[in-house]
Design an enzyme around this catalytic site. Structure first.
Site, PDB file in Angstrom:
ATOM      1  N   ASP A  11      38.661  39.341  33.965  1.00 13.84           N
ATOM      2  CA  ASP A  11      38.392  39.375  32.525  1.00 13.84           C
ATOM      3  C   ASP A  11      38.131  37.948  32.054  1.00 13.84           C
ATOM      4  O   ASP A  11      38.979  37.070  32.213  1.00 13.84           O
ATOM      5  CB  ASP A  11      39.600  39.957  31.796  1.00 13.84           C
ATOM      6  CG  ASP A  11      39.305  40.311  30.345  1.00 13.84           C
ATOM      7  OD1 ASP A  11      38.505  39.586  29.713  1.00 13.84           O
ATOM      8  OD2 ASP A  11      39.876  41.292  29.843  1.00 13.84           O
TER       9      ASP A  11
ATOM     10  N   THR B  83      29.311  45.452  43.847  1.00 15.93           N
ATOM     11  CA  THR B  83      30.307  46.135  43.027  1.00 15.93           C
ATOM     12  C   THR B  83      29.683  46.540  41.695  1.00 15.93           C
ATOM     13  O   THR B  83      28.625  46.048  41.313  1.00 15.93           O
ATOM     14  CB  THR B  83      31.522  45.236  42.748  1.00 15.93           C
ATOM     15  OG1 THR B  83      31.118  44.158  41.886  1.00 15.93           O
ATOM     16  CG2 THR B  83      32.084  44.652  44.049  1.00 15.93           C
TER      17      THR B  83
END
Length: 232
Positions: A137, A211
């Site tokens: 994050d 990903t």
């Protein structure tokens, strides 16, 4: 750079813990499979972390915030000689990974579903070969930058548990976080950036699986950086 370690109650680097409702099978995995794989931090860590795994392993690798689990599952399946520890506080992500572990009969993963700093403080010194922090994050607002996982305090933790010559690998598509990580690691005496040319940090790590975070960045026109730092 000097930082004061916060109290454990404030030492959280993640946001929400749970998203959409879990399916029945996912809930069952959390109830029955997670307890079998979860690290017990109430007990002292074994001096040799290979003892955590049911099959013999030669190396230990820690992934902090594994998200959808694509990278962790891929690495564990292709490298059974490495024992992997995955940390992820987000319930839905943990449930998804547990389903993949069961489906693929993976036996070289152990898990923890809370604050990664608890694991970092529990692990023995010089016990880990590699730490992966992939698309964490970014906390993009300046007032939230103190929540970013990369900090001098956490780099101290990394330095303590990494073996000499061990690696800290970081990937992100957010320029400010990439620069932030470079600055923090270059200011820390225990870490050496391994890049010798631009291609070294623009090229994905060896064996890298794509990903969903990386795919999202590409769709939105952002390129990624792949930074590796060696424990001196």
């Amino acid at each position: 750079m000097t930082e004061t370690r916060g109290a454990r109650a404030t030492e959280a680097f993640f946001g929400r813990r749970k998203g959409k409702p879990l399916r029945e099978r996912q809930a069952a995995h959390l109830e029955h499979l997670l307890p079998l794989l979860k690290l017990d931090l109430e007990e002292p860590a074994p001096a040799d972390l290979t003892a955590l795994f049911p099959e013999p392993v030669e190396r230990i690798r820690l992934e902090i915030g594994f998200g959808g689990g694509e990278h962790l599952i891929h690495r564990a399946a292709e490298d059974p000689a490495t024992g992997f520890i995955g940390v992820e506080p987000f319930v839905n992500s943990m449930a998804k990974l547990l389903g993949q572990i069961e489906a693929k009969a993976i036996r070289n993963i152990r898990l923890y579903d809370d604050d990664a700093t608890q694991v970092l403080d529990w692990l023995p010194a010089a016990s880990v070969d590699q730490i992966d922090l992939l698309y964490p994050d970014p906390w993009p607002k300046r007032k939230h930058w103190k929540r970013r996982f990369v900090s001098q305090i956490n780099l101290d933790r990394f330095a303590r548990i990494l073996k000499p010559g061990g690696l800290f690998c970081f990937a992100s598509d957010i320029d400010s976080y990439i620069n932030w990580t470079l600055i923090h690691c270059r200011e820390h005496a225990a870490f050496e950036w391994t890049a010798e040319r631009a291609a070294d940090w623009l090229t994905p790590f060896a064996g890298w699986p794509s990903t969903r975070y990386e795919a999202k960045a590409r769709r939105e026109g952002r390129s990624s950086a792949y930074l590796a730092f060696r424990r001196a």
